[in-house]
Design an enzyme around this catalytic site. Structure first.
Site, short mmCIF file in Angstrom:
data_model
loop_
_atom_site.label_atom_id
_atom_site.label_comp_id
_atom_site.label_asym_id
_atom_site.label_seq_id
_atom_site.Cartn_x
_atom_site.Cartn_y
_atom_site.Cartn_z
N LYS A 234 0.83 -1.21 0.00
CA LYS A 234 0.00 0.00 0.00
C LYS A 234 0.86 1.26 0.00
O LYS A 234 0.59 2.20 -0.73
CB LYS A 234 -0.93 0.04 1.23
CG LYS A 234 -1.93 -1.09 1.29
CD LYS A 234 -2.95 -0.88 2.40
CE LYS A 234 -2.37 -0.86 3.79
NZ LYS A 234 -1.71 -2.11 4.21
N ARG B 233 -9.39 1.06 9.82
CA ARG B 233 -8.92 -0.29 10.14
C ARG B 233 -10.05 -1.14 10.73
O ARG B 233 -9.85 -2.32 10.99
CB ARG B 233 -7.80 -0.25 11.19
CG ARG B 233 -6.47 0.31 10.71
CD ARG B 233 -5.71 -0.72 9.90
NE ARG B 233 -4.39 -1.07 10.33
CZ ARG B 233 -3.28 -0.41 10.01
NH1 ARG B 233 -3.32 0.69 9.30
NH2 ARG B 233 -2.11 -0.87 10.38
N ARG C 177 11.59 -6.93 5.30
CA ARG C 177 11.54 -5.51 4.96
C ARG C 177 12.55 -4.70 5.79
O ARG C 177 12.69 -4.92 6.98
CB ARG C 177 10.11 -5.01 5.20
CG ARG C 177 9.92 -3.54 4.90
CD ARG C 177 8.47 -3.24 4.71
NE ARG C 177 7.72 -3.14 5.97
CZ ARG C 177 6.45 -2.75 6.03
NH1 ARG C 177 5.78 -2.45 4.94
NH2 ARG C 177 5.84 -2.68 7.20
N ARG D 46 11.46 -2.00 11.08
CA ARG D 46 10.39 -1.45 11.91
C ARG D 46 10.20 -2.34 13.13
O ARG D 46 10.26 -3.56 13.02
CB ARG D 46 9.08 -1.40 11.11
CG ARG D 46 8.81 -0.06 10.49
CD ARG D 46 7.62 -0.10 9.56
NE ARG D 46 6.36 -0.53 10.19
CZ ARG D 46 5.19 -0.40 9.61
NH1 ARG D 46 5.09 0.15 8.41
NH2 ARG D 46 4.09 -0.81 10.21
N ARG E 270 -0.47 -8.59 13.63
CA ARG E 270 -1.04 -7.62 12.67
C ARG E 270 -1.91 -8.32 11.63
O ARG E 270 -2.94 -7.79 11.22
CB ARG E 270 0.09 -6.82 12.02
CG ARG E 270 0.70 -5.80 12.99
CD ARG E 270 2.10 -5.37 12.58
NE ARG E 270 2.11 -4.60 11.34
CZ ARG E 270 3.18 -4.51 10.55
NH1 ARG E 270 4.30 -5.14 10.84
NH2 ARG E 270 3.12 -3.77 9.46
#
Ligand code: AMP
Length: 221
Positions: free
Chosen positions: A14, A89, A123, A156, A167
């Site tokens: 996204k 969300r 990531r 992160r 998540r």
């Protein structure tokens, strides 16, 4: 007007597509995750309250997020449209958003769960320029250093395996019902989020009928 919501599980791309869309449509990219991370880094009272939820991969309480979102949407650059990334969300947030602004299109990113887990744990980000890498599929030229400015890359704090699992569960339980919510309102566009960023960009351009506006910029999107 381009008042667009990007919906999809963490790791589906996204953020990457939001930047491309922002540059194509000249409307701001509003990421509640980025706004919250900035509040945490600045040590504001809101940041202090949000920090533990974020580290654990849980949703930050609705009223905290709504405050920063309302604030950001009221700024002049958001008046002619926006790309909303990471909000809503859950259904309560979608209802709150409706009270603030109409939405023209919701792009729902679809990707198999095993790919998401892999993408998120691999990531890495540059804390200076925001560039995003993937140790497997898009590695930096020098190990753990940003190609643009040589800054050591970071992970992160919620891209660890445990937080990522949470998540994904939170997404399936709380966020995924929004697919039905927006389909019923006839503004949902499903986007196959697999493949290269260029492929996904083209699918989005087609879904939003952007290619008709200008062929060269649609190519660039
Ligand atoms: P993101 O960058 O969108 O993956 O968001 C990172 C984290 O920020 C999430 O795991 C949540 O803890 C928090 N967050 C971001 N947006 C929201 C939201 N709309 N509602 C609640 N928490 C959020």
């Amino acid at each position: 007007m381009h008042r667009i919501v990007l919906l999809g599980p963490p790791g589906a791309g996204k953020g990457t597509q939001a930047v491309a869309l922002r540059d194509r449509l000249h409307v701001p990219h509003l990421s509640t995750g980025d706004l919250l991370r900035a509040a945490v880094a600045a040590g504001t009272p809101l940041g202090k309250r949000a920090d533990d939820y974020m580290k654990a991969g849980q949703l930050v309480p609705d009223e905290l997020v709504l405050d920063i979102l309302r604030d950001r949407l009221s700024q002049p650059d958001a008046r002619s449209g926006f790309i909303l990334d990471g909000y809503p969300r859950n259904v309560e947030q979608a209802r709150a958003l409706e009270q603030i602004t109409p939405i023209d299109a919701v792009l729902a990113f679809a990707m198999p769960e095993e790919d998401l887990l892999d993408r998120l744990t691999q990531r890495r980000n540059c804390p200076k320029c925001g560039a995003v890498y993937n140790l497997k599929t898009l590695p930096p030229k020098k190990p753990e250093r940003c190609d643009n400015d040589g800054t050591p890359l970071q992970q992160r704090s919620d891209d660890t395996r445990e937080a990522v699992q949470t998540r994904l569960t939170v997404y399936n339980e709380k966020t995924a019902p929004l697919l039905v919510y927006y389909r019923e309102r006839d503004i949902l566009h499903s986007i196959d989020a697999t493949g290269t960023p260029e492929e996904v960009r083209q699918r989005i351009a087609r879904a939003l009928s952007l290619s008709g506006e200008s062929d060269s910029s649609a190519e660039a999107l």
